[in-house]
Scaffold this motif. Structure first.
Motif, PDB file in Angstrom:
ATOM      1  N   GLN A   1      64.095  69.683  88.147  1.00  0.00           N
ATOM      2  CA  GLN A   1      62.811  69.187  87.653  1.00  0.00           C
ATOM      3  C   GLN A   1      62.984  68.452  86.327  1.00  0.00           C
ATOM      4  O   GLN A   1      62.365  67.412  86.104  1.00  0.00           O
ATOM      5  CB  GLN A   1      61.831  70.342  87.464  1.00  0.00           C
ATOM      6  CG  GLN A   1      61.386  70.973  88.749  1.00  0.00           C
ATOM      7  CD  GLN A   1      60.561  72.234  88.508  1.00  0.00           C
ATOM      8  OE1 GLN A   1      60.391  72.668  87.368  1.00  0.00           O
ATOM      9  NE2 GLN A   1      60.051  72.815  89.579  1.00  0.00           N
ATOM     10  N   THR A   2      63.835  68.982  85.462  1.00  0.00           N
ATOM     11  CA  THR A   2      64.073  68.357  84.162  1.00  0.00           C
ATOM     12  C   THR A   2      64.722  66.994  84.337  1.00  0.00           C
ATOM     13  O   THR A   2      64.341  66.023  83.674  1.00  0.00           O
ATOM     14  CB  THR A   2      64.964  69.266  83.293  1.00  0.00           C
ATOM     15  OG1 THR A   2      64.347  70.553  83.184  1.00  0.00           O
ATOM     16  CG2 THR A   2      65.170  68.682  81.908  1.00  0.00           C
ATOM     17  N   LEU A   3      65.692  66.902  85.240  1.00  0.00           N
ATOM     18  CA  LEU A   3      66.352  65.622  85.499  1.00  0.00           C
ATOM     19  C   LEU A   3      65.365  64.607  86.061  1.00  0.00           C
ATOM     20  O   LEU A   3      65.322  63.460  85.607  1.00  0.00           O
ATOM     21  CB  LEU A   3      67.517  65.813  86.469  1.00  0.00           C
ATOM     22  CG  LEU A   3      68.247  64.536  86.897  1.00  0.00           C
ATOM     23  CD1 LEU A   3      68.866  63.845  85.691  1.00  0.00           C
ATOM     24  CD2 LEU A   3      69.298  64.852  87.946  1.00  0.00           C
ATOM     25  N   ARG A   4      64.536  65.011  87.021  1.00  0.00           N
ATOM     26  CA  ARG A   4      63.557  64.087  87.595  1.00  0.00           C
ATOM     27  C   ARG A   4      62.551  63.612  86.544  1.00  0.00           C
ATOM     28  O   ARG A   4      62.177  62.440  86.512  1.00  0.00           O
ATOM     29  CB  ARG A   4      62.834  64.746  88.770  1.00  0.00           C
ATOM     30  CG  ARG A   4      63.661  64.748  90.047  1.00  0.00           C
ATOM     31  CD  ARG A   4      62.818  65.086  91.258  1.00  0.00           C
ATOM     32  NE  ARG A   4      62.188  66.400  91.176  1.00  0.00           N
ATOM     33  CZ  ARG A   4      62.750  67.535  91.569  1.00  0.00           C
ATOM     34  NH1 ARG A   4      63.951  67.520  92.079  1.00  0.00           N
ATOM     35  NH2 ARG A   4      62.105  68.673  91.463  1.00  0.00           N
TER      36      ARG A   4
ATOM     37  N   GLN B   1      60.631  59.296  83.056  1.00  0.00           N
ATOM     38  CA  GLN B   1      60.277  58.811  81.724  1.00  0.00           C
ATOM     39  C   GLN B   1      61.110  57.588  81.358  1.00  0.00           C
ATOM     40  O   GLN B   1      60.582  56.605  80.842  1.00  0.00           O
ATOM     41  CB  GLN B   1      60.481  59.921  80.694  1.00  0.00           C
ATOM     42  CG  GLN B   1      60.049  59.551  79.301  1.00  0.00           C
ATOM     43  CD  GLN B   1      60.219  60.708  78.330  1.00  0.00           C
ATOM     44  OE1 GLN B   1      60.739  61.763  78.676  1.00  0.00           O
ATOM     45  NE2 GLN B   1      59.774  60.514  77.111  1.00  0.00           N
ATOM     46  N   ALA B   2      62.401  57.640  81.640  1.00  0.00           N
ATOM     47  CA  ALA B   2      63.272  56.499  81.334  1.00  0.00           C
ATOM     48  C   ALA B   2      62.919  55.305  82.213  1.00  0.00           C
ATOM     49  O   ALA B   2      62.950  54.155  81.756  1.00  0.00           O
ATOM     50  CB  ALA B   2      64.736  56.882  81.524  1.00  0.00           C
ATOM     51  N   GLY B   3      62.570  55.558  83.462  1.00  0.00           N
ATOM     52  CA  GLY B   3      62.188  54.469  84.358  1.00  0.00           C
ATOM     53  C   GLY B   3      60.897  53.803  83.914  1.00  0.00           C
ATOM     54  O   GLY B   3      60.771  52.581  83.974  1.00  0.00           O
ATOM     55  N   ALA B   4      59.938  54.585  83.459  1.00  0.00           N
ATOM     56  CA  ALA B   4      58.668  54.032  82.983  1.00  0.00           C
ATOM     57  C   ALA B   4      58.855  53.208  81.721  1.00  0.00           C
ATOM     58  O   ALA B   4      58.138  52.236  81.491  1.00  0.00           O
ATOM     59  CB  ALA B   4      57.670  55.161  82.731  1.00  0.00           C
ATOM     60  N   ALA B   5      59.837  53.580  80.907  1.00  0.00           N
ATOM     61  CA  ALA B   5      60.100  52.852  79.665  1.00  0.00           C
ATOM     62  C   ALA B   5      61.048  51.679  79.883  1.00  0.00           C
ATOM     63  O   ALA B   5      61.397  50.976  78.939  1.00  0.00           O
ATOM     64  CB  ALA B   5      60.685  53.802  78.627  1.00  0.00           C
TER      65      ALA B   5
END
Length: 91
Positions: free
Chosen positions: A58-61, A66-70
């Motif tokens: 869950q933490t990795l996803r 978050q990185a994908g959205a940024a």
């Protein structure tokens, strides 16, 4: 990190996570993790619980989302070994 509903107070989750990360970064045995992170058995038990209940997944996803959205992830990444063993007969 998830918190238990009942039972005795647990060690600080950040301290435990830092100990787990330290263990895997250095490659030492669980028993060789410095005492400043807590008892090695507590680290190992918490690691197994978090691995079994999907906390790390869950933490990795969440981090990937978050990185994908940024815009931080623009292509897939593949990790490969630099050593490929082959038998002489395979050539």
């Amino acid at each position: 990190m998830p918190r238990p509903a009942t039972g005795r107070p647990r060690l600080d989750g950040r301290k435990i996570l830092n100990g787990i990360v330290w263990k895997f970064r250095t490659g030492v045995a669980w028993r060789d993790v410095p005492e400043r992170y807590g008892r090695w058995a507590a680290l190992h038990i918490r690691f197994r619980c978090w691995a079994d209940d999907g906390t790390f997944d869950q933490t990795l996803r969440a981090a990937q989302a978050q990185a994908g959205a940024a815009g931080g992830i623009d292509r897939p990444v593949s990790v490969d070994s630099t050593v490929v063993r082959a038998h002489r007969c395979g050539m």
